[in-house]
Design an enzyme around this catalytic site. Structure first.
Site, PDB file in Angstrom:
ATOM      1  N   LYS A   1      22.509 -69.344   6.093  1.00  0.00           N
ATOM      2  CA  LYS A   1      23.393 -69.391   7.339  1.00  0.00           C
ATOM      3  C   LYS A   1      24.125 -70.585   7.162  1.00  0.00           C
ATOM      4  O   LYS A   1      23.655 -71.638   6.974  1.00  0.00           O
ATOM      5  CB  LYS A   1      22.349 -69.554   8.447  1.00  0.00           C
ATOM      6  CG  LYS A   1      21.031 -68.735   8.623  1.00  0.00           C
ATOM      7  CD  LYS A   1      20.507 -69.030  10.017  1.00  0.00           C
ATOM      8  CE  LYS A   1      19.357 -70.276  10.078  1.00  0.00           C
ATOM      9  NZ  LYS A   1      18.582 -70.278  11.092  1.00  0.00           N
TER      10      LYS A   1
ATOM     11  N   SER B   1      13.584 -67.994  19.960  1.00  0.00           N
ATOM     12  CA  SER B   1      14.352 -67.155  20.734  1.00  0.00           C
ATOM     13  C   SER B   1      14.483 -65.767  19.982  1.00  0.00           C
ATOM     14  O   SER B   1      14.994 -64.777  20.675  1.00  0.00           O
ATOM     15  CB  SER B   1      15.564 -67.744  20.717  1.00  0.00           C
ATOM     16  OG  SER B   1      16.279 -67.972  19.710  1.00  0.00           O
TER      17      SER B   1
HETATM   18  C1  R5P Z   1      12.944 -72.881  11.720  1.00  0.00           C
HETATM   19  O1  R5P Z   1      12.999 -73.918  11.008  1.00  0.00           O
HETATM   20  C2  R5P Z   1      11.709 -72.097  11.909  1.00  0.00           C
HETATM   21  O2  R5P Z   1      10.894 -71.750  10.574  1.00  0.00           O
HETATM   22  C3  R5P Z   1      12.133 -70.600  12.784  1.00  0.00           C
HETATM   23  O3  R5P Z   1      12.941 -70.249  11.925  1.00  0.00           O
HETATM   24  C4  R5P Z   1      13.026 -71.061  14.125  1.00  0.00           C
HETATM   25  O4  R5P Z   1      12.232 -71.897  14.883  1.00  0.00           O
HETATM   26  C5  R5P Z   1      13.286 -69.678  14.836  1.00  0.00           C
HETATM   27  O5  R5P Z   1      13.780 -70.036  15.982  1.00  0.00           O
HETATM   28  P1  R5P Z   1      14.467 -68.814  16.794  1.00  0.00           P
HETATM   29  O6  R5P Z   1      13.624 -67.550  16.952  1.00  0.00           O
HETATM   30  O7  R5P Z   1      14.862 -69.701  18.144  1.00  0.00           O
HETATM   31  O8  R5P Z   1      15.783 -68.647  16.034  1.00  0.00           O
END
Ligand code: R5P
Length: 310
Positions: A190, A221
């Site tokens: 990303k 989220s």
């Molecule tokens: C990030 O480093 C974690 O492994 C998750 O990808 C992240 O916390 C996911 O967050 P969200 O569901 O808000 O995109």
């Protein structure tokens, strides 16, 4: 061995106690009028090997204080050993200085748990394995990966699967599952090219015609996984599913996931599932109670915990 449950996930604590053929120790967590937390353990714990089960999930600060105060009560009641069983270790995402003048809150929380009286910690899929080093007491960091691999084998039997890491940071975890399942791995890269411009999702790997399974430690989220699923489908994947250890699922995450192309997202009960999660069309909850119970029994018997995963 005694098991005590704080308030974050009583059904999980009850399932663990049932698996060990034990009753939860009686204790109460009450509030003063100003919401200060007060804990009282109603049975003798002198000389006992006590396990306190508490995820520091939403509301994270209240659940953290309950855990700290319970450890303090047990220490002052002469428990022989206190193991803080923290299926979901909150604050783990703050594991480094993300910028100048920012805290390392995961380290602060590790200090607080140790100072409160915990002699060891049992947890599951820490956001970063090196958080174990924030503690100067033993930490057993269980992995959901072998359970997930077994579940994927039975649910996706006969399908052409590919494991996908939703970001570069999750590659090690995803590769471990891909290796167990002897299948290919893809990675989503990303990138936000400019502030205010939406993220570009580059899929590294050929996902055309594949049943893709995203693997991660946390869904909060849901943004990361929903966007990843859209990118996979846009790149010709046959389907997109997900296996995630900790369903933080803040705000309207369950609705967002229901509206996404995700076929099925499997999470564990490290965090108590909300009604929205239980009613969702594409969220499925997998219990970690048997593995937690087995690890606690082994800690109590002073036998190997790591061999649980061989
Ligand atoms: C990030 O480093 C974690 O492994 C998750 O990808 C992240 O916390 C996911 O967050 P969200 O569901 O808000 O995109």
């Amino acid at each position: 061995m005694k098991i005590l449950a704080c308030n974050s996930n009583r059904p999980l604590a009850e399932a663990v106690a049932a698996a060990l053929h034990l009753k939860l120790a009686t204790a109460s967590v009450r509030r003063f009028a100003d919401l200060e937390i007060f804990v009282e353990v109603h049975e003798n714990v002198r000389g006992e090997d006590v396990f306190v089960i508490q995820s520091t999930s939403y509301p994270a600060n209240d659940h953290m204080m309950e855990l700290l105060i319970t450890c303090d009560a047990l220490r002052r009641a002469s428990a022989r050993r206190i193991t803080a069983v923290i299926p979901y270790f909150g604050y783990a995402r703050q594991d480094r200085k993300a910028g100048p003048r920012t805290p390392i809150s995961a380290k602060l929380v590790a200090n607080l748990i140790t100072q409160a009286g915990a002699n060891r910690v049992l947890t599951l899929d820490l956001h970063a394995g090196q958080i174990q080093g924030f503690f100067d007491i033993p930490v057993d960091n269980l992995a959901a990966e072998p359970m997930f691999a077994r579940d994927i084998r039975s649910h996706f039997n006969g399908r052409d699967i590919m494991i996908v890491s939703p970001d570069v940071g999750g590659v090690v975890r995803a590769r471990a599952i891909a290796t167990r399942l002897n299948c290919d791995l893809a990675i989503i890269d990303k990138r936000r090219e400019r502030a205010g411009v939406s993220e570009v999702m580059n899929v590294i790997g050929d996902v055309r015609g594949k049943d893709c399974i995203l693997v991660d430690d946390i869904v909060d989220s849901g943004g990361t996984l929903c966007n990843a699923a859209v990118a996979l489908m846009g790149n010709g994947a046959k389907s997109a599913s997900a296996y995630i250890t900790h369903g933080v699922l803040s705000g309207n995450a369950a609705e967002r996931i229901a509206a996404s192309p995700i076929e099925c997202m499997t999470i564990t009960d490290s965090i108590l599932p909300t009604e929205a999660v239980l009613q969702s069309r594409n969220l499925r909850v997998f219990s970690i109670a048997p593995v937690l119970a087995e690890a606690m029994q082994r800690i109590s018997d002073e036998s190997s915990v790591s061999s649980l995963f061989d």
